[in-house]
Design a protein around this motif. Structure first.
Motif, mmCIF file in Angstrom:
data_model
loop_
_atom_site.group_PDB
_atom_site.id
_atom_site.type_symbol
_atom_site.label_atom_id
_atom_site.label_comp_id
_atom_site.label_asym_id
_atom_site.label_seq_id
_atom_site.Cartn_x
_atom_site.Cartn_y
_atom_site.Cartn_z
ATOM 1 N N ALA A 107 37.587 42.864 48.381
ATOM 2 C CA ALA A 107 37.162 42.381 47.055
ATOM 3 C C ALA A 107 36.956 43.548 46.090
ATOM 4 O O ALA A 107 37.332 43.460 44.916
ATOM 5 C CB ALA A 107 35.881 41.550 47.184
ATOM 6 N N LEU A 108 36.390 44.654 46.563
ATOM 7 C CA LEU A 108 36.181 45.823 45.699
ATOM 8 C C LEU A 108 37.508 46.440 45.251
ATOM 9 O O LEU A 108 37.636 46.863 44.102
ATOM 10 C CB LEU A 108 35.319 46.867 46.410
ATOM 11 C CG LEU A 108 33.845 46.494 46.581
ATOM 12 C CD1 LEU A 108 33.114 47.554 47.405
ATOM 13 C CD2 LEU A 108 33.176 46.297 45.239
ATOM 14 N N ALA A 109 38.499 46.461 46.150
ATOM 15 C CA ALA A 109 39.828 46.965 45.760
ATOM 16 C C ALA A 109 40.405 46.087 44.656
ATOM 17 O O ALA A 109 40.995 46.590 43.692
ATOM 18 C CB ALA A 109 40.763 47.002 46.965
ATOM 19 N N GLY A 110 40.220 44.784 44.786
ATOM 20 C CA GLY A 110 40.685 43.867 43.746
ATOM 21 C C GLY A 110 39.961 44.083 42.435
ATOM 22 O O GLY A 110 40.570 44.027 41.361
ATOM 23 N N LEU A 111 38.672 44.333 42.520
ATOM 24 C CA LEU A 111 37.882 44.572 41.321
ATOM 25 C C LEU A 111 38.373 45.807 40.563
ATOM 26 O O LEU A 111 38.396 45.820 39.330
ATOM 27 C CB LEU A 111 36.400 44.720 41.706
ATOM 28 C CG LEU A 111 35.382 44.646 40.592
ATOM 29 C CD1 LEU A 111 35.504 43.327 39.837
ATOM 30 C CD2 LEU A 111 33.984 44.804 41.152
ATOM 31 N N LEU A 112 38.806 46.841 41.303
ATOM 32 C CA LEU A 112 39.368 48.035 40.660
ATOM 33 C C LEU A 112 40.597 47.678 39.826
ATOM 34 O O LEU A 112 40.799 48.225 38.749
ATOM 35 C CB LEU A 112 39.744 49.086 41.710
ATOM 36 C CG LEU A 112 38.598 49.830 42.360
ATOM 37 C CD1 LEU A 112 39.118 50.742 43.463
ATOM 38 C CD2 LEU A 112 37.828 50.630 41.328
ATOM 39 N N PHE A 113 41.408 46.762 40.329
ATOM 40 C CA PHE A 113 42.590 46.342 39.582
ATOM 41 C C PHE A 113 42.211 45.596 38.313
ATOM 42 O O PHE A 113 42.817 45.792 37.266
ATOM 43 C CB PHE A 113 43.477 45.431 40.445
ATOM 44 C CG PHE A 113 44.487 46.178 41.235
ATOM 45 C CD1 PHE A 113 45.783 46.281 40.789
ATOM 46 C CD2 PHE A 113 44.138 46.771 42.428
ATOM 47 C CE1 PHE A 113 46.724 46.983 41.519
ATOM 48 C CE2 PHE A 113 45.071 47.461 43.170
ATOM 49 C CZ PHE A 113 46.372 47.573 42.715
ATOM 50 N N VAL A 114 41.227 44.731 38.408
ATOM 51 C CA VAL A 114 40.849 43.905 37.266
ATOM 52 C C VAL A 114 40.137 44.727 36.194
ATOM 53 O O VAL A 114 40.380 44.547 35.007
ATOM 54 C CB VAL A 114 39.964 42.723 37.725
ATOM 55 C CG1 VAL A 114 39.405 41.962 36.554
ATOM 56 C CG2 VAL A 114 40.770 41.790 38.629
ATOM 57 N N VAL A 115 39.304 45.656 36.605
ATOM 58 C CA VAL A 115 38.478 46.412 35.671
ATOM 59 C C VAL A 115 39.255 47.507 34.951
ATOM 60 O O VAL A 115 39.062 47.729 33.761
ATOM 61 C CB VAL A 115 37.252 47.019 36.405
ATOM 62 C CG1 VAL A 115 36.504 47.986 35.519
ATOM 63 C CG2 VAL A 115 36.338 45.918 36.879
ATOM 64 N N ASP A 116 40.161 48.194 35.634
ATOM 65 C CA ASP A 116 40.853 49.350 35.071
ATOM 66 C C ASP A 116 42.174 48.928 34.426
ATOM 67 O O ASP A 116 43.209 48.885 35.067
ATOM 68 C CB ASP A 116 41.098 50.390 36.155
ATOM 69 C CG ASP A 116 41.624 51.693 35.605
ATOM 70 O OD1 ASP A 116 41.610 51.877 34.381
ATOM 71 O OD2 ASP A 116 42.040 52.530 36.416
#
Length: 179
Positions: A67-76
Motif C-alpha cells: 500500500a505504501l508503494a502505491g501511495l508513492l505513485f499517487v502522491v508524487d
C-alpha cells in the motif's frame, strides 16, 4: 470465517493482477492507476494478513509495504515513468525480505507458496534492476515505449497472481484446520 476472508482476498488480488495485465491495452498507464492497484492490493493483503493464524505480522507488513508503494505513485505527480520504477524495485525487494521472514512461522504448503512468492518478488526486482540500464537509454532517447510500460505492468501482474495463489492456499489450509 478466516478461510472465507482469505479466499475472497486471494481472488480479489488475482482480479487485480488481471487489471495490471490489461493496463497496457489502454493508451496510457497513469501513475494513479498503478498506485490505485498497489494500494488496493496492499489493503486487501493487510486485511487477509490480520486473520491469519501463522505469520500474521509478516503478512500484514507485506500488505502495508504494498500500500505504501502505491501511495508513492499517487502522491508524487512530478516525476515521469523512469523514477517511478524505483519504488517498485524497492517494494519487490522489501516484500521478498518480509516474506522470507514469514517462512520462519509457516509450514507445509503455505511455507512453499510463501517461498515461491518471496522468490518471484526478488527475481522480478532483480530483473527490473538489470533492465534499468537499458531502460535508461531507451527512455532518454525515445521516452517510455509501449513495450517497456507493458513489461512493467506484467511485473505487477505476476507478483499479484502468485500472492493471490498463496492466499488461496492459506485459505485452503485454514478450512482444513477448522474442519
Amino acid at each position: 470465517m478466516r478461510a472465507r476472508v482469505l479466499r475472497v482476498a486471494g481472488i480479489a488480488i488475482i482480479v487485480l493482477a488481471a487489471g495490471a495485465a490489461l493496463m497496457p491495452a489502454g493508451k496510457r498507464i497513469s501513475a494513479d492507476m498503478v498506485g490505485g492497484l498497489l494500494i488496493t492490493a496492499g489493503l486487501v493483503e493487510t486485511v487477509a494478513g490480520s486473520v491469519r493464524r501463522e505469520a500474521r505480522p509478516f503478512a500484514m507488513a507485506a500488505g502495508i509495504v504494498t500500500a505504501l508503494a502505491g501511495l508513492l505513485f499517487v502522491v508524487d505527480h512530478d516525476t515521469h515513468f523512469f523514477p517511478r520504477v524505483v519504488p517498485i524495485i524497492g517494494w519487490l525487494l522489501l516484500r521478498s525480505l518480509i516474506l522470507l521472514g514469514a517462512l520462519t512461522e509457516t509450514r507445509g504448503s503455505v511455507r512453499r507458496w510463501t517461498a515461491i512468492s518471496a522468490a518471484l518478488d526478488f527475481l522480478l526486482g532483480i530483473l527490473l534492476i538489470t533492465g534499468l540500464s537499458i531502460s535508461t537509454i531507451v527512455i532518454s532517447v525515445f521516452g517510455p515505449t509501449r513495450e517497456l510500460v507493458a513489461a512493467f505492468a506484467w511485473v505487477l501482474a505476476a507478483s499479484f497472481v502468485v500472492n493471490g495463489l498463496m492466499l488461496l492456499e492459506v485459505a485452503s489450509c485454514e478450512r482444513d484446520e477448522a474442519a
